[in-house]
Design a protein around this motif. Structure first.
Motif, PDB file in Angstrom:
ATOM      1  N   GLY A   1      -8.610   6.518   6.270  1.00  0.00           N
ATOM      2  CA  GLY A   1      -7.160   6.591   6.217  1.00  0.00           C
ATOM      3  C   GLY A   1      -6.504   6.156   7.520  1.00  0.00           C
ATOM      4  O   GLY A   1      -7.177   6.015   8.547  1.00  0.00           O
ATOM      5  N   PRO A   2      -5.198   5.942   7.482  1.00  0.00           N
ATOM      6  CA  PRO A   2      -4.353   6.005   6.292  1.00  0.00           C
ATOM      7  C   PRO A   2      -4.569   4.802   5.375  1.00  0.00           C
ATOM      8  O   PRO A   2      -4.868   3.706   5.835  1.00  0.00           O
ATOM      9  CB  PRO A   2      -2.936   6.010   6.868  1.00  0.00           C
ATOM     10  CG  PRO A   2      -3.055   5.309   8.180  1.00  0.00           C
ATOM     11  CD  PRO A   2      -4.409   5.665   8.713  1.00  0.00           C
ATOM     12  N   VAL A   3      -4.416   5.037   4.076  1.00  0.00           N
ATOM     13  CA  VAL A   3      -4.664   4.021   3.058  1.00  0.00           C
ATOM     14  C   VAL A   3      -3.333   3.580   2.452  1.00  0.00           C
ATOM     15  O   VAL A   3      -2.440   4.397   2.232  1.00  0.00           O
ATOM     16  CB  VAL A   3      -5.575   4.573   1.938  1.00  0.00           C
ATOM     17  CG1 VAL A   3      -5.880   3.491   0.913  1.00  0.00           C
ATOM     18  CG2 VAL A   3      -6.860   5.132   2.525  1.00  0.00           C
ATOM     19  N   ARG A   4      -3.233   2.279   2.181  1.00  0.00           N
ATOM     20  CA  ARG A   4      -2.035   1.758   1.518  1.00  0.00           C
ATOM     21  C   ARG A   4      -2.449   0.870   0.357  1.00  0.00           C
ATOM     22  O   ARG A   4      -3.250  -0.043   0.512  1.00  0.00           O
ATOM     23  CB  ARG A   4      -1.162   0.961   2.500  1.00  0.00           C
ATOM     24  CG  ARG A   4       0.192   0.557   1.917  1.00  0.00           C
ATOM     25  CD  ARG A   4       1.025  -0.225   2.927  1.00  0.00           C
ATOM     26  NE  ARG A   4       0.469  -1.546   3.198  1.00  0.00           N
ATOM     27  CZ  ARG A   4       0.655  -2.611   2.416  1.00  0.00           C
ATOM     28  NH1 ARG A   4       1.359  -2.518   1.300  1.00  0.00           N
ATOM     29  NH2 ARG A   4       0.128  -3.778   2.746  1.00  0.00           N
ATOM     30  N   ASN A   5      -1.905   1.144  -0.815  1.00  0.00           N
ATOM     31  CA  ASN A   5      -2.174   0.375  -2.030  1.00  0.00           C
ATOM     32  C   ASN A   5      -1.330  -0.904  -2.026  1.00  0.00           C
ATOM     33  O   ASN A   5      -0.118  -0.857  -1.817  1.00  0.00           O
ATOM     34  CB  ASN A   5      -1.810   1.243  -3.234  1.00  0.00           C
ATOM     35  CG  ASN A   5      -2.429   0.805  -4.539  1.00  0.00           C
ATOM     36  OD1 ASN A   5      -2.139   1.386  -5.575  1.00  0.00           O
ATOM     37  ND2 ASN A   5      -3.278  -0.197  -4.538  1.00  0.00           N
ATOM     38  N   ILE A   6      -1.953  -2.052  -2.241  1.00  0.00           N
ATOM     39  CA  ILE A   6      -1.262  -3.340  -2.167  1.00  0.00           C
ATOM     40  C   ILE A   6      -0.512  -3.612  -3.472  1.00  0.00           C
ATOM     41  O   ILE A   6      -1.057  -3.458  -4.563  1.00  0.00           O
ATOM     42  CB  ILE A   6      -2.261  -4.464  -1.870  1.00  0.00           C
ATOM     43  CG1 ILE A   6      -2.889  -4.253  -0.488  1.00  0.00           C
ATOM     44  CG2 ILE A   6      -1.594  -5.838  -1.949  1.00  0.00           C
ATOM     45  CD1 ILE A   6      -3.986  -5.240  -0.150  1.00  0.00           C
ATOM     46  N   ALA A   7       0.736  -4.047  -3.355  1.00  0.00           N
ATOM     47  CA  ALA A   7       1.585  -4.323  -4.514  1.00  0.00           C
ATOM     48  C   ALA A   7       1.402  -5.758  -4.998  1.00  0.00           C
ATOM     49  O   ALA A   7       0.953  -6.644  -4.258  1.00  0.00           O
ATOM     50  CB  ALA A   7       3.051  -4.084  -4.163  1.00  0.00           C
TER      51      ALA A   7
END
Length: 425
Positions: free
Chosen positions: A48-54
């Motif tokens: 982390g931190p994790v971010r989901n790609i749009a």
């Protein structure tokens, strides 16, 4: 019992790429839905931190499958801008090559990923992408909600081909029923919970559904999602996928289908439209809700955003023109590309193509860049103020980026620190 399970899996594998499966369940699959839960695996989550790609973020390619579910003219158009990653079994690779080559595809932008598949709905079983705490782009897998082991293995095959990190979260889902804004918000229809045994719910009517901690916790830990909008499917169709009626166009814009008041699903569609009008974006502002007219259940929301273009499924009807105008109004900086195909109200262009993001490592965000747009400005202050006032929730990533003095609490002192950065004090 174990012999029956093995034989069922073998029958699916042997039939792959030869007998095309439907987007819904076959009669045999309905009898063996329990096999879905045997396909899941779980790894440790990403750092982390994790971010989901749009979907609307930069993409270097798209994932399709041969035999195709889309026209070679559409593939040719996409190949001018990005790499075509084509899932194909060994014995069909030459056929796939010839089909694309004869169709005018830029073969310099084609890569084959070898392995059997069960169907061409790469959106539904393809990889979901994240950026981890090191800035590396990787795949976080889920268990495909169909008992199709070849399709379920596609994300790991893609990760291996691209040499990117692979993780698996072991929850049942499908890509056509999931969208994210890229900043900690995601949305799905009710099957996100009802198809998950651990949620223990059959609620198909609420807007929104009460949360399910099993799924919600996985989404936060593995994808960085802290706000998950799960709503009853307003279409009342067998597929229950959100991309059949809605689409995030940007971190602040959402597109939702519209129907005449005489339509049988008018009330349900308006209910979800009203709901999204009432909730906030990651920036703490109301969503800008755009509507697109689908009087005969046209699949206009089932489009693909690919860098500066939007590929829209059209039906050769008088409603196509207004639909394209709706996209132009909502996305004025994009090129709108219409394409025909074997589209259905429950299955169109978006279902059959999946974006592959730019795999260049993404830089870590600076403290204070709460909305992770690589700028520290008044929008970040607004986000933190809204959080302190209890108007919005933060992902773990946003909390860390907001905690300017790193004391484990986000409060007025952190707001003052961000103001000082902006003003140069």
């Amino acid at each position: 019992m174990s012999i029956i399970i093995v034989m069922t899996f073998l029958s699916v594998i042997l039939c792959a790429d030869t007998n095309e499966l439907p987007i819904g369940f076959t009669e045999g699959e309905l009898k063996n839905k329990n096999l879905i839960y045997d396909m899941g695996t779980r790894t440790d989550p990403p750092i982390g931190p994790v971010r989901n790609i749009a979907e609307y973020e930069p993409m270097q390619g798209v994932l399709i499958r041969y035999p195709f579910g889309i026209s070679t003219s559409l593939i040719a158009s996409m190949s001018e801008d990005v790499i075509i990653y084509c899932l194909v079994s060994n014995n069909l690779q030459n056929s796939a090559y010839n089909s694309m080559n004869n169709g005018g595809v830029n073969m310099n932008n084609v890569e084959f990923i070898l392995g059997s598949t069960d169907s061409y709905w790469t959106r539904d079983y393809g990889p979901w992408w994240v950026v981890d705490g090191n800035g590396d782009v990787g795949v976080v897998d889920f268990t495909y909600n169909r008992p199709r082991p070849n399709d379920n293995q596609a994300p790991s095959k893609v990760a291996n081909h691209l040499n990117v990190p692979y993780y698996s979260a072991d929850f049942v889902s499908t890509g056509g029923n999931y969208m994210t804004d890229g900043f900690g918000i995601a949305a799905s229809t009710h099957i996100a919970y009802t198809e998950q045994d651990e949620c223990n719910t059959s609620n198909e009517y609420s807007v929104p559904l009460p949360g399910c901690s099993y799924v919600d916790d996985i989404l936060e830990e593995y994808y960085g999602i802290n706000t998950y909008h799960v709503v009853a499917d307003p279409n009342n169709e067998y597929i229950d996928h959100i991309d059949c009626w809605g689409k995030f166009l940007s971190p602040t814009k959402i597109l939702i289908r519209e129907v005449p008041i005489s339509h049988s699903q008018y009330d349900e569609i308006e209910e979800v439209a009203d709901y999204f009008s009432s909730v906030l974006t990651s920036e703490g502002t109301p969503w800008e809700v755009f509507r697109i007219n689908t009087p005969n259940d046209q699949p206009y929301t089932n489009s693909l955003i690919l860098n500066n273009k939007v590929y829209v499924p059209i039906m050769n009807s008088s409603w196509d023109g207004p639909a394209l105008e709706a996209y132009e109004a909502a996305m004025p900086d994009y090129i709108i590309e219409p394409f025909t195909g074997s589209w259905q109200p429950t299955d169109a262009l978006h279902c059959r193509v999946k974006g592959i993001p730019d795999l260049t490592p993404m830089p870590q965000f600076d403290l204070g860049d709460v909305n992770m747009d690589n700028q520290i400005n008044v929008l970040d202050i607004v986000n933190v103020v809204n959080y302190v006032l209890g108007l919005v929730d933060f992902t773990t990533s946003q909390s860390q980026l907001s905690d300017m003095n790193e004391d484990g609490t986000v409060n007025i002192l952190d707001i003052i620190s961000i103001v000082n950065i902006i003003t140069g004090s």
